[in-house]
Write a protein that holds these residues in place. Sequence first.
Motif, PDB file in Angstrom:
ATOM      1  N   PHE A 168       0.843  -1.202   0.000  1.00  0.00           N
ATOM      2  CA  PHE A 168       0.000   0.000   0.000  1.00  0.00           C
ATOM      3  C   PHE A 168       0.876   1.249   0.000  1.00  0.00           C
ATOM      4  N   ASP A 169       1.984   1.201   0.754  1.00  0.00           N
ATOM      5  CA  ASP A 169       2.904   2.335   0.814  1.00  0.00           C
ATOM      6  C   ASP A 169       3.486   2.641  -0.566  1.00  0.00           C
ATOM      7  N   VAL A 170       3.775   1.597  -1.332  1.00  0.00           N
ATOM      8  CA  VAL A 170       4.336   1.776  -2.671  1.00  0.00           C
ATOM      9  C   VAL A 170       3.427   2.680  -3.501  1.00  0.00           C
ATOM     10  N   PHE A 171       2.123   2.511  -3.343  1.00  0.00           N
ATOM     11  CA  PHE A 171       1.152   3.273  -4.130  1.00  0.00           C
ATOM     12  C   PHE A 171       0.567   4.460  -3.362  1.00  0.00           C
ATOM     13  N   GLU A 172       1.129   4.725  -2.192  1.00  0.00           N
ATOM     14  CA  GLU A 172       0.670   5.836  -1.348  1.00  0.00           C
ATOM     15  C   GLU A 172      -0.823   5.736  -1.050  1.00  0.00           C
ATOM     16  N   LEU A 173      -1.246   4.509  -0.711  1.00  0.00           N
ATOM     17  CA  LEU A 173      -2.642   4.244  -0.360  1.00  0.00           C
ATOM     18  C   LEU A 173      -2.704   3.754   1.072  1.00  0.00           C
ATOM     19  N   PRO A 174      -3.800   4.029   1.766  1.00  0.00           N
ATOM     20  CA  PRO A 174      -3.942   3.493   3.126  1.00  0.00           C
ATOM     21  C   PRO A 174      -4.169   1.980   3.072  1.00  0.00           C
ATOM     22  N   PRO A 175      -3.621   1.240   4.042  1.00  0.00           N
ATOM     23  CA  PRO A 175      -3.845  -0.215   4.050  1.00  0.00           C
ATOM     24  C   PRO A 175      -5.303  -0.517   4.379  1.00  0.00           C
ATOM     25  N   SER A 176      -6.031  -0.991   3.392  1.00  0.00           N
ATOM     26  CA  SER A 176      -7.456  -1.225   3.549  1.00  0.00           C
ATOM     27  C   SER A 176      -7.916  -2.226   2.502  1.00  0.00           C
ATOM     28  N   TYR A 177      -8.961  -2.972   2.836  1.00  0.00           N
ATOM     29  CA  TYR A 177      -9.530  -3.864   1.833  1.00  0.00           C
ATOM     30  C   TYR A 177     -10.125  -3.038   0.695  1.00  0.00           C
ATOM     31  N   ARG A 187      -5.669  -9.199  -2.459  1.00  0.00           N
ATOM     32  CA  ARG A 187      -5.566  -8.096  -1.506  1.00  0.00           C
ATOM     33  C   ARG A 187      -5.979  -8.558  -0.115  1.00  0.00           C
ATOM     34  N   ALA A 188      -7.030  -9.355  -0.027  1.00  0.00           N
ATOM     35  CA  ALA A 188      -7.498  -9.866   1.265  1.00  0.00           C
ATOM     36  C   ALA A 188      -6.438 -10.766   1.904  1.00  0.00           C
ATOM     37  N   PHE A 189      -5.848 -11.664   1.115  1.00  0.00           N
ATOM     38  CA  PHE A 189      -4.793 -12.532   1.641  1.00  0.00           C
ATOM     39  C   PHE A 189      -3.606 -11.692   2.124  1.00  0.00           C
ATOM     40  N   TYR A 190      -3.259 -10.664   1.364  1.00  0.00           N
ATOM     41  CA  TYR A 190      -2.138  -9.801   1.744  1.00  0.00           C
ATOM     42  C   TYR A 190      -2.445  -9.044   3.043  1.00  0.00           C
ATOM     43  N   LEU A 191      -3.645  -8.495   3.149  1.00  0.00           N
ATOM     44  CA  LEU A 191      -4.025  -7.787   4.381  1.00  0.00           C
ATOM     45  C   LEU A 191      -3.964  -8.717   5.591  1.00  0.00           C
ATOM     46  N   LEU A 208     -11.920  -7.934   7.623  1.00  0.00           N
ATOM     47  CA  LEU A 208     -10.733  -7.098   7.414  1.00  0.00           C
ATOM     48  C   LEU A 208     -11.060  -5.616   7.547  1.00  0.00           C
ATOM     49  N   ARG A 209     -12.235  -5.216   7.113  1.00  0.00           N
ATOM     50  CA  ARG A 209     -12.653  -3.815   7.293  1.00  0.00           C
ATOM     51  C   ARG A 209     -12.779  -3.496   8.782  1.00  0.00           C
ATOM     52  N   ALA A 210     -13.366  -4.411   9.537  1.00  0.00           N
ATOM     53  CA  ALA A 210     -13.524  -4.192  10.984  1.00  0.00           C
ATOM     54  C   ALA A 210     -12.162  -4.137  11.668  1.00  0.00           C
ATOM     55  N   LEU A 211     -11.217  -4.943  11.202  1.00  0.00           N
ATOM     56  CA  LEU A 211      -9.861  -4.905  11.764  1.00  0.00           C
ATOM     57  C   LEU A 211      -9.274  -3.517  11.610  1.00  0.00           C
ATOM     58  N   ARG A 212      -9.483  -2.949  10.463  1.00  0.00           N
ATOM     59  CA  ARG A 212      -8.974  -1.612  10.195  1.00  0.00           C
ATOM     60  C   ARG A 212      -9.548  -0.613  11.195  1.00  0.00           C
ATOM     61  N   ASP A 213     -10.772  -0.861  11.603  1.00  0.00           N
ATOM     62  CA  ASP A 213     -11.417   0.051  12.544  1.00  0.00           C
ATOM     63  C   ASP A 213     -11.035  -0.245  13.990  1.00  0.00           C
ATOM     64  N   GLY A 214     -10.150  -1.217  14.203  1.00  0.00           N
ATOM     65  CA  GLY A 214      -9.608  -1.488  15.523  1.00  0.00           C
ATOM     66  C   GLY A 214     -10.477  -2.332  16.435  1.00  0.00           C
ATOM     67  N   VAL A 215     -11.405  -3.089  15.887  1.00  0.00           N
ATOM     68  CA  VAL A 215     -12.274  -3.937  16.701  1.00  0.00           C
ATOM     69  C   VAL A 215     -11.547  -5.242  17.020  1.00  0.00           C
ATOM     70  N   GLU A 216     -11.917  -5.913  18.120  1.00  0.00           N
ATOM     71  CA  GLU A 216     -11.354  -7.192  18.580  1.00  0.00           C
ATOM     72  C   GLU A 216     -10.535  -7.940  17.534  1.00  0.00           C
ATOM     73  N   GLU A 217      -9.268  -7.712  17.552  1.00  0.00           N
ATOM     74  CA  GLU A 217      -8.402  -8.223  16.492  1.00  0.00           C
ATOM     75  C   GLU A 217      -8.360  -9.750  16.398  1.00  0.00           C
ATOM     76  N   ALA A 218      -8.140 -10.472  17.462  1.00  0.00           N
ATOM     77  CA  ALA A 218      -7.953 -11.929  17.394  1.00  0.00           C
ATOM     78  C   ALA A 218      -9.154 -12.631  16.765  1.00  0.00           C
ATOM     79  N   ALA A 219     -10.349 -12.276  17.183  1.00  0.00           N
ATOM     80  CA  ALA A 219     -11.553 -12.918  16.649  1.00  0.00           C
ATOM     81  C   ALA A 219     -11.740 -12.580  15.170  1.00  0.00           C
ATOM     82  N   LEU A 220     -11.444 -11.339  14.796  1.00  0.00           N
ATOM     83  CA  LEU A 220     -11.610 -10.940  13.401  1.00  0.00           C
ATOM     84  C   LEU A 220     -10.546 -11.569  12.501  1.00  0.00           C
ATOM     85  N   VAL A 221      -9.325 -11.685  13.005  1.00  0.00           N
ATOM     86  CA  VAL A 221      -8.268 -12.345  12.239  1.00  0.00           C
ATOM     87  C   VAL A 221      -8.672 -13.796  11.991  1.00  0.00           C
ATOM     88  N   LYS A 222      -9.205 -14.439  13.028  1.00  0.00           N
ATOM     89  CA  LYS A 222      -9.639 -15.832  12.885  1.00  0.00           C
ATOM     90  C   LYS A 222     -10.780 -15.929  11.875  1.00  0.00           C
TER      91      LYS A 222
END
Length: 188
Positions: free
Chosen positions: A11-20, A74-78, A146-160
Motif C-alpha cells: 500500500f505504501d508503494v502506491f501511497e494508499l492506506p492499508p485497507s480492503y 488483496r485480502a490474503f495480503y491484508l 478485514l474492514r472491521a480490523l482496520r477500525d480497531g475492533v477485537e483483532e484476534a476474533a476478526l483475524v480468525k
Amino acid sequence: MAARPPGATLFDVFELPPSYDVDIPALEKRFRDLSLQLHPDRFAQADARERRLSLEQTTALNEAYRTLKDPARRAFYLLKLHGVDMDREDAGPQKDIPLDFLEEVMELREELEGAMHAKDLTRAQAMAVDVTARQREALHEAADALRALRDGVEEAALVKKASHALGRVRYFTRFLEQVEEFEEEAVV
C-alpha cells in the motif's frame, strides 16, 4: 521509486492506506506513473547495475499492483499484514478450519470426481456455479472482517474469522480450477 524500505507495505508503494477497500482508479494512476518512471527502456543506456535495479523494481511494482488490484489477493495480503500468512502450513487460525467445512469440501471433491469420471461436464459446471457463489460469499465475509480490523475492533476474533473465510476461498478456488481443467480436457 527506490527499493521498498523495510517495513513498507504494498500500500505504501502506491501511497494508499492499508485497507480492503482500495481506490482502484487511484491505484491504476499511481501504477502508470511509477511504471513510466521505472520502465527498463528508460535505463537502456545506464550501467548494468542500474538496468538490473530497474528490472527488479518493475517486477516488484507489477506484483504489488496485481496483488492490490485483485480483491482476493488483496485480502490474503491484508491478513498477512495482520500476522497470518495463509501460504504457510502452520498459519495460526487457518489451521483450525472447522471440521464440518473440511468434510463438505471432501464431499464436493468426491462429487466432482464422479462427474469427471462419468464425463458429465454439465454436472461439473453446475457445481462450479454453486461453488463460485459460495466463494464470493466467503470473500465478502473475509472483507467484512478485514474492514472491521482496520477500525480497531477485537483483532484476534476478526483475524480468525478472516482466515477461516479466506481458507474457504482458497478451497473453492482450487475446486474451480479443477472444473476449468476438466472443461479444457472436454473441449480437446
